[in-house]
Scaffold this motif. Structure first.
Motif, PDB file in Angstrom:
ATOM      1  N   HIS A   1      49.690  32.318  54.316  1.00 48.70           N
ATOM      2  CA  HIS A   1      49.647  32.939  52.996  1.00 48.70           C
ATOM      3  C   HIS A   1      49.854  31.859  51.934  1.00 48.70           C
ATOM      4  CE1 HIS A   1      50.550  37.453  54.010  1.00 48.70           C
ATOM      5  NE2 HIS A   1      49.534  36.965  54.692  1.00 48.70           N
TER       6      HIS A   1
ATOM      7  N   GLU B   1      45.070  35.068  60.630  1.00 48.58           N
ATOM      8  CA  GLU B   1      44.904  35.730  59.338  1.00 48.58           C
ATOM      9  C   GLU B   1      45.266  34.742  58.236  1.00 48.58           C
ATOM     10  OE1 GLU B   1      47.459  38.864  56.702  1.00 48.58           O
ATOM     11  OE2 GLU B   1      47.045  39.456  58.784  1.00 48.58           O
TER      12      GLU B   1
ATOM     13  N   ARG C   1      45.404  34.486  53.933  1.00 50.16           N
ATOM     14  CA  ARG C   1      45.317  35.203  52.662  1.00 50.16           C
ATOM     15  C   ARG C   1      45.706  34.255  51.534  1.00 50.16           C
ATOM     16  NH1 ARG C   1      42.702  39.831  54.419  1.00 50.16           N
ATOM     17  NH2 ARG C   1      43.831  40.761  56.183  1.00 50.16           N
TER      18      ARG C   1
ATOM     19  N   ASP D   1      40.557  28.255  49.228  1.00 50.72           N
ATOM     20  CA  ASP D   1      39.548  28.536  50.248  1.00 50.72           C
ATOM     21  C   ASP D   1      40.250  28.891  51.545  1.00 50.72           C
ATOM     22  OD1 ASP D   1      37.558  27.969  48.507  1.00 50.72           O
ATOM     23  OD2 ASP D   1      37.055  26.000  49.321  1.00 50.72           O
TER      24      ASP D   1
ATOM     25  N   ALA E   1      40.924  37.239  60.245  1.00 47.26           N
ATOM     26  CA  ALA E   1      40.776  37.899  58.945  1.00 47.26           C
ATOM     27  C   ALA E   1      41.092  36.886  57.868  1.00 47.26           C
ATOM     28  CB  ALA E   1      41.721  39.098  58.849  1.00 47.26           C
ATOM     29  N   ALA E   2      40.391  37.005  56.727  1.00 49.92           N
ATOM     30  CA  ALA E   2      40.625  36.074  55.621  1.00 49.92           C
ATOM     31  C   ALA E   2      40.299  36.766  54.306  1.00 49.92           C
ATOM     32  CB  ALA E   2      39.774  34.814  55.783  1.00 49.92           C
ATOM     33  N   SER E   3      41.057  36.405  53.271  1.00 51.31           N
ATOM     34  CA  SER E   3      40.771  36.960  51.950  1.00 51.31           C
ATOM     35  C   SER E   3      41.272  36.017  50.875  1.00 51.31           C
ATOM     36  CB  SER E   3      41.430  38.339  51.776  1.00 51.31           C
ATOM     37  OG  SER E   3      42.844  38.216  51.735  1.00 51.31           O
ATOM     38  N   VAL E   4      40.569  36.014  49.743  1.00 51.50           N
ATOM     39  CA  VAL E   4      40.981  35.278  48.550  1.00 51.50           C
ATOM     40  C   VAL E   4      40.827  36.237  47.380  1.00 51.50           C
ATOM     41  CG1 VAL E   4      40.539  33.328  47.025  1.00 51.50           C
ATOM     42  CG2 VAL E   4      40.206  33.070  49.494  1.00 51.50           C
ATOM     43  N   GLY E   5      41.908  36.476  46.630  1.00 49.13           N
ATOM     44  CA  GLY E   5      41.805  37.431  45.526  1.00 49.13           C
ATOM     45  C   GLY E   5      42.983  37.340  44.589  1.00 49.13           C
TER      46      GLY E   5
ATOM     47  N   ASP F   1      46.985  42.536  43.362  1.00 53.12           N
ATOM     48  CA  ASP F   1      46.435  43.892  43.456  1.00 53.12           C
ATOM     49  C   ASP F   1      46.866  44.713  42.242  1.00 53.12           C
ATOM     50  OD1 ASP F   1      45.685  46.457  44.095  1.00 53.12           O
ATOM     51  OD2 ASP F   1      46.434  46.379  46.157  1.00 53.12           O
TER      52      ASP F   1
END
Length: 433
Positions: free
Chosen positions: A316, A345, A347, A358, A375-379, A382
């Motif tokens: 993270h 994972e 994030r 990245d 799993a991967a996410s960039v944001g 929320d």
């Protein structure tokens, strides 16, 4: 060989012999220095590290036992239990030991915990058997060879067969003068059916001088051993760092990593867990906060060699200002490692328009009858979470702060020493405020 190389050879030989190091280790240093002049920098995906300074310095200080006892800086005193006679800790300031404490019970069980150069003198065969022979080797690339040649700090921790250490063992490495290169080595060997929790901090007190840090840390476990390894890195923004932590894990053995990567300068972080034995397992949890204009490259790899081995990666990161962080997560199941399980994972949470993160999950599968996933996410933060908190009277800034701390908590809560856990929370708070 150039004249400068010959002079450097003489320099290395001089300080190694002056320190009373075994001849085998002097020869090891000299051979590594020759490799350092021949090898290339390591390949680091998506980061042009050839523009970074990892090897140039004006002055060098070899390891020394002078001033072995001194008053510890307040920042360090808050991390270690100085008044607890049962606590086990080591404090190193620049390149000399400032404080070492190992309780009598562990000594009687054969546990060895000391600076790595004392260990070389008192237990040469045991140290040289493991030092850069299995987990990390000097011929891998220029930075590994540079490390082997100019090592000037670090510790050796050996846990004998069937010894279970219930209380954490702690090390604090302090950069008081950042202009002196810190080339630090940690070697942890857990023999069969042993267990230990080890926690370390890297702290810079000098936030004005430019410097380089080269850290190599090896964890070697034999059959049935378990190691929990926690770390908080907090070097200054003027320090360029190469950090290589690697596990070499035997059959039915386990390592758990909890890493708080909080350096403010440009940093290459490499964490590799090689699951060598059948039934071995590795769990890697990493958090980082990038700020300012720093660049970080964080590569976490778990490679499965043994059958029915299990590897998990959780990374993270929080990015703000104009910071850049590359997360490379690699799960590799080698041919022959059937029944293995590789999960990961990554994030990344973005707080600023100019920041970049990245997340690159990679699975390399060379065997049938395995399980693997990623799993991967960039944001951004929320908005639903922010709305929920703000609807209960919490300000937007406070709500954002709570979300960030919750996002990083999976690693923070894994650290077993309260003072270190508090320090990491404070570092995170200072970075994201």
């Amino acid at each position: 060989m150039t004249e400068n190389t010959i002079l450097k050879d003489d320099f290395i030989r001089s300080f190694s012999e002056h320190a009373g190091e075994p001849k085998e280790f002097t020869d090891f240093r000299l051979a590594a220095w020759k490799l350092a002049s021949e090898l290339d920098l390591p390949f680091v995906d998506k980061t042009k590290i050839d523009r970074w300074n990892f090897t140039k310095f004006d002055t060098y200080q070899a390891f020394t036992n002078e001033n072995a006892e001194e008053v510890l800086p307040e920042k360090v005193q808050n991390l270690v239990a100085l008044d607890d006679a049962s606590a086990n800790f080591y404090v190193q300031i620049d390149t000399h030991p400032a404080k070492l404490q190992l309780n009598a019970e562990l000594k009687s069980q054969g546990v060895i915990f000391t600076d790595i150069f004392t260990a070389l003198k008192e237990h040469p065969e045991l140290v040289l058997q493991h030092l850069m022979t299995e987990a990390v080797k000097p011929d891998e690339h220029k930075l590994a060879a540079f490390h082997a040649a100019l090592m000037n700090g670090g510790i050796f921790l050996y846990v004998p067969k069937n010894v279970e250490i219930k209380e954490p063992i702690q090390a604090v490495f302090v950069q008081k003068d950042a202009s002196l290169p810190l080339v630090n080595h940690v070697l942890l060997v857990a023999d069969e059916n042993s267990s230990v929790t080890y926690v370390e901090n890297y702290v810079t007190l000098d936030d004005t001088s430019k410097g380089i840090v080269n850290i190599v840390e090896e964890v070697v476990t034999r059959r049935g051993a378990k190691v929990t390894f926690g770390a908080v890195d907090n070097l200054s923004g003027h320090v360029t760092a190469y950090v290589n932590r690697r596990g070499h894990i035997g059959a039915d053995s386990r390592i758990e990593w909890a890493l708080g990567l909080m350096n403010d300068g440009d940093t290459i972080n490499e964490n590799v867990t090689n699951l060598m034995g059948d039934g071995s397992s590795g769990d890697v949890k990493t958090v980082t906060v990038g700020r300012g204009k720093q660049t970080q490259n964080v590569t976490t790899r778990v490679t499965h060699y043994g059958k029915a081995s299990t590897g998990t990666i959780l990374s993270h990161g929080v990015m703000k200002d104009k910071a850049t962080t590359i997360f490379n997560g690699i799960g590799h199941i080698k041919h022959g490692a059937s029944k293995s399980d590789a999960q990961q994972e990554s994030r990344v949470l973005m707080l600023s328009q100019g920041a970049r993160g990245d997340a690159n999950p990679i699975l390399l599968i060379d065997e049938n009858d395995v399980v693997a996933g990623h799993a991967a996410s960039v944001g951004r933060v929320d908005p639903v979470q922010l709305f929920y908190l703000m609807s209960r009277g919490i300000s937007r800034a406070e709500a954002e702060r709570l979300v960030i701390h919750g996002f990083l908590d999976p690693v923070v809560k894994q650290l077993p020493i309260e003072g270190v856990k508090v320090m990491l929370k404070e570092v995170i708070e200072g970075k994201v405020r």
